[in-house]
Every structure is written in structure tokens, then in C-alpha cells.
Motif scaffolding. Sequence first.
Motif, PDB file in Angstrom:
ATOM      1  N   HIS A   1       1.407  49.849 -58.786  1.00 56.92           N
ATOM      2  CA  HIS A   1       1.560  49.023 -57.601  1.00 56.92           C
ATOM      3  C   HIS A   1       1.851  47.579 -57.995  1.00 56.92           C
TER       4      HIS A   1
ATOM      5  N   LEU B   1       0.436  37.624 -57.798  1.00 58.03           N
ATOM      6  CA  LEU B   1      -0.806  37.207 -57.148  1.00 58.03           C
ATOM      7  C   LEU B   1      -1.858  36.934 -58.213  1.00 58.03           C
TER       8      LEU B   1
ATOM      9  N   ARG C   1       5.905  41.029 -43.171  1.00 59.09           N
ATOM     10  CA  ARG C   1       6.717  40.047 -42.455  1.00 59.09           C
ATOM     11  C   ARG C   1       8.000  40.618 -41.863  1.00 59.09           C
TER      12      ARG C   1
ATOM     13  N   SER D   1       6.690  36.755 -51.769  1.00 59.22           N
ATOM     14  CA  SER D   1       6.794  36.955 -50.327  1.00 59.22           C
ATOM     15  C   SER D   1       7.983  36.175 -49.805  1.00 59.22           C
TER      16      SER D   1
ATOM     17  N   CYS E   1       5.567  46.603 -46.421  1.00 55.56           N
ATOM     18  CA  CYS E   1       6.112  45.351 -45.896  1.00 55.56           C
ATOM     19  C   CYS E   1       5.344  44.875 -44.674  1.00 55.56           C
TER      20      CYS E   1
HETATM   21  C1  LIG Z   1      -0.493  43.310 -51.901  1.00 53.11           C
HETATM   22  C2  LIG Z   1       0.361  42.888 -50.749  1.00 53.11           C
HETATM   23  N1  LIG Z   1       1.134  43.810 -50.141  1.00 53.11           N
HETATM   24  C3  LIG Z   1       1.919  43.483 -49.076  1.00 53.11           C
HETATM   25  C4  LIG Z   1       1.946  42.198 -48.577  1.00 53.11           C
HETATM   26  C5  LIG Z   1       2.851  41.911 -47.397  1.00 53.11           C
HETATM   27  O1  LIG Z   1       3.855  41.039 -47.756  1.00 53.11           O
HETATM   28  P1  LIG Z   1       5.069  40.705 -46.784  1.00 53.11           P
HETATM   29  O2  LIG Z   1       4.487  40.350 -45.441  1.00 53.11           O
HETATM   30  O3  LIG Z   1       5.722  39.543 -47.469  1.00 53.11           O
HETATM   31  O4  LIG Z   1       5.950  41.919 -46.697  1.00 53.11           O
HETATM   32  C6  LIG Z   1       1.167  41.197 -49.187  1.00 53.11           C
HETATM   33  C7  LIG Z   1       1.187  39.817 -48.701  1.00 53.11           C
HETATM   34  O5  LIG Z   1       0.851  38.869 -49.358  1.00 53.11           O
HETATM   35  C8  LIG Z   1       0.340  41.555 -50.301  1.00 53.11           C
HETATM   36  O6  LIG Z   1      -0.419  40.652 -50.903  1.00 53.11           O
END
Ligand SMILES: Cc1ncc(COP(=O)(O)O)c(C=O)c1O
Length: 260
Positions: free
Chosen positions: A29, A1, A117, A34, A115
Motif C-alpha cells: 500500500h 506521509l 478528493r 495529494s 481516492c
Molecule cells: C492513506 C490515504 N489514502 C487516501 C487518501 C485520500 O487522498 P485523496 O483525497 O487525495 O484522493 C489520503 C489522504 O491524505 C491518505 O492519507
Amino acid sequence: LGLLGLTREQLFEAYKTAAELGVETFSLHTMVASNELNPEYFVETARLLFQLVTEIHTKTGVRISEVNLGGGIGIPYRPDQTAVSLAELGKKIHLAYKELITEAGAGPVRVVMECGRVVTGPYGWLVSRVLHKKAIYKDYVGLDACMANLMRPGMYGAYHHISVPGKESSPQKVYDVTGSLCENNDKFAIDRKIPDPEIGDLVVIHDTGAHGHAMGFNYNGKLRSAEVLWSGPGKWRQIRRAETYADLFATLDYPGLSRS
Ligand SMILES: Cc1ncc(COP(=O)(O)O)c(C=O)c1O
């Protein structure tokens, strides 16, 4: 990111500075990607972070008490894709933990994921009705839903499977399946073979439990739909009513304008 995070070198400096400033509890962390369907990437990420726990301790004296592997586990949007086995993934991360944390004497370290999605995505369906059919240079099916209900296909060409209930074994035809916004990218599918629907048929767009309603919007005065929860055979319950124009104007404060 791009907005978050540190380079590897910055990491050691950051923990050292935080410790000097009096921080006592430390977590490590990351968020890799994604919608990743290859479980090995998550195992590799776990190994990378577990190794860093020891390296950070050696270089800075800081003890990490939690490793957060982020989210990112993908879902099989396409019929030929396979879901990630969470049980298998858990076993492999556990093995990595034993080797790199327990045997290295770096534990205990709490391991978490966050998680999104994979938890909700496959369990949502956008149910829409066919309003139009049109044959010009291409064949079109027009739905009453639009990208205000599900913006992934319009925004970045994401694939969402489409089915026509009751017509699973009907002859198929290639269509562009469009939404009801006057935007050229308001399409749920382009050149997609689907069972040939009639005007009035229901069409189900799959895997909309994540990035569906939550990413919905009101552009062009589109009202967000109701949400119905299915909790077992024959058990349906509306858990969110459809928006009305009164909802749309509820925050507008302009003298003399009636909101009713
Ligand atoms: C820091 C962080 N954690 C968790 C997620 C959740 O990701 P996902 O829905 O792909 O599991 C995101 C999504 O962009 C995120 O930016």
C-alpha cells in the motif's frame, strides 16, 4: 506521509517478520501525494509497486495479493487546469499490470485505489451571501461564510474558483474575498478578479465537495451550514440542517446551565 510507511529496505524485513509471526494475507500500500494532476505519476507508482511484488516474493517468499495505489488524484481547481482522464489512467495501469504482474507470473493481484478528493471535490459548492463591501487600501467583499466552512484557502492559500451567479458577463473588479471570522487569514481569495457583486448577491465558491464541510469547525461559535443535495434539474433536497446554538452546547455539562 511522514507518520506512516517504511523505507524500501525496511519493507523486506517487515514482510519477513510478519510472515514469521503467522500473517497469511499480504497487501502493498502506498500514498504518493495529494491533488496530483499528472497521471504519469500514478502510472510510475503502479509500476514501482508491481515490480516490488516480484522483488518481495523473491527476497522473502511472501506473495502479495493486493496492491493499493492510495488516493491523490487531483482536480482542476483553476479554470486552466485539466482533469485526469480516469479511463486513460486505467488503461496505462492495466498495461503495466500485464507486463509486470501477468507476464512475470506474479498474479493474480487485486489492484485498488482509495481516492477521496476526485470523487467528491468537484461536486460541492459553498454558496454564500455578500454581507459587506469595503474600500480602504484594498477593495474587500465580505461573505457570511468563513474558514469554518472551508479552511483550505486560509490554511494553505489554496485556490478555489469564485463565481457570482447571474453576473457572469458583468464587469470584473479585483477584490479580497473575506470570511466573517476575526482572523487575518480568513480569506477565500486575495487579489482576485471577480464579477463586481452587490451586497445581498450570492457568491459560489467552487470545488468544495472535499475538505469543505468535513473539515469544518466551530471556532468562535461559528455554526455549520445546512447541506443541500442537487440530484438533477429542479431536484433539490436538504440533507443536513444548519447547526443551532443548542447543537453547539449539546455536549456541555455544567450545573445550572440551560441548553435551550
Ligand atoms: C492513506 C490515504 N489514502 C487516501 C487518501 C485520500 O487522498 P485523496 O483525497 O487525495 O484522493 C489520503 C489522504 O491524505 C491518505 O492519507
